[in-house]
Structures are given as C-alpha cells and as structure tokens.
Design an enzyme around this catalytic site. Structure first.
Site, mmCIF file in Angstrom:
data_model
loop_
_atom_site.group_PDB
_atom_site.id
_atom_site.type_symbol
_atom_site.label_atom_id
_atom_site.label_comp_id
_atom_site.label_asym_id
_atom_site.label_seq_id
_atom_site.Cartn_x
_atom_site.Cartn_y
_atom_site.Cartn_z
ATOM 1 N N GLY A 43 -11.197 19.408 -6.674
ATOM 2 C CA GLY A 43 -9.848 19.187 -6.156
ATOM 3 C C GLY A 43 -8.774 19.584 -7.149
ATOM 4 N N CYS A 44 -8.962 19.221 -8.398
ATOM 5 C CA CYS A 44 -7.968 19.523 -9.431
ATOM 6 C C CYS A 44 -7.855 21.025 -9.664
ATOM 7 C CB CYS A 44 -8.306 18.787 -10.721
ATOM 8 S SG CYS A 44 -8.265 16.991 -10.520
ATOM 9 N N THR A 45 -8.961 21.736 -9.551
ATOM 10 C CA THR A 45 -8.944 23.189 -9.710
ATOM 11 C C THR A 45 -8.178 23.832 -8.558
ATOM 12 O OG1 THR A 45 -10.990 23.188 -10.981
ATOM 13 C CG2 THR A 45 -10.393 25.257 -9.880
ATOM 14 N N ALA A 48 -4.385 23.074 -9.127
ATOM 15 C CA ALA A 48 -3.805 23.834 -10.242
ATOM 16 C C ALA A 48 -3.712 25.322 -9.917
ATOM 17 C CB ALA A 48 -4.625 23.623 -11.516
#
Length: 151
Positions: A43-45, A48
């Site tokens: 999710g963070c990838t 970002a």
C-alpha cells in the site's frame, strides 16, 4: 487526528538525503503531508509512487508533497531508489511528529493488536493551518483523490 482549522505543529526532520526540513520552511506554500506506515510495503509503495507520478500536477497547484513515516533515513533512501520516487520522505524514528499529528494509534491485524501509524493525509495552507484532513485513506487512490480535492 488533528482538526481542520487548527495550527499544524511545526517540526524539523531529515529527508532521505539527510537534509533537514521544517514545516516553517514552507511558509507561503501549501503542503500535502501524508503519514504512512512502512517503506516498501504494498500500500505504501502504491501511495508513494502515485504521489511521485503526480508531483508536477501538485506543484502546478502550488502544493509541496511530503511523506512521513517512522522508517529511518537509510530506509527512505532505499525506498526512493528502489521505486524511483521523486518526493520528499521524512524520517520520524522517535515518533515525535507522528504523535503530535495524532496518527499513532492501536491497530489490529490478523487478530494481533499493536501500535502503528494510521495512514492519514493533511493539507496545510500557506499560513500553517490545516485545511483538509483524512484518516480513512485508501493508499492506491489517495494521490488522485487529493489532486481532485485540493484547489
């Protein structure tokens, strides 16, 4: 989560290159400050990478993008290089800023309870006032949604 209309807490933290950034450095500009749990997770990838891809569109609207997590400067640098990111990532290993923005909470996953960063996005105006906040962020859609939301 901090309230819309409240003063955004100032901070000074290192980015992925070891440079110091303070919120007060951005006075006169809008800042999109998003808090995320962990570098190089799915999710963070997605979040970002989407912000990085839309950076020029945010800049056209006069908005600086800053991502912030408790990961180290080294972790942020690896994340930036691995994902070819073009955004500022700040490291808050001591949780000072994460706590001051009220995004450190008890979470549950797979029956386990733990403390962690609640994915949250704030937009801060030119005078340091929070003009938008969202703690129900869907990582993959956050950047596009925010681009449509901000003026």
């Amino acid at each position: 989560m901090l309230e819309v209309g409240s003063k955004a807490p100032d901070f000074t933290l290192q980015d992925q290159d070891g440079n110091l950034h303070s919120l007060s450095d951005y006075k006169g500009q809008k800042v999109l400050l998003y808090f995320y749990p962990k570098d190089n997770t799915a999710g963070c990838t997605k979040q970002a990478c989407a912000y990085s891809q839309l950076k020029s569109e945010f800049l056209e609207k006069g908005i600086q993008i800053i991502g912030l997590s408790k990961d180290s400067v080294k972790s942020h640098k690896n994340f930036e290089q691995k994902q070819n990111l073009d955004i500022t990532l700040l490291s808050d290993e001591n949780l000072d800023v994460i706590s001051s923005y009220d995004v450190w909470h008890e979470k549950k996953m797979c029956g386990k309870t733990y403390m962690g960063v609640v994915r949250t996005t704030y937009v801060i105006d030119e005078n340091g006032i929070i003009i938008f906040s969202n703690d129900k962020v869907k990582a993959a859609q956050d950047a596009q949604k925010m681009l449509e939301t901000v003026k």
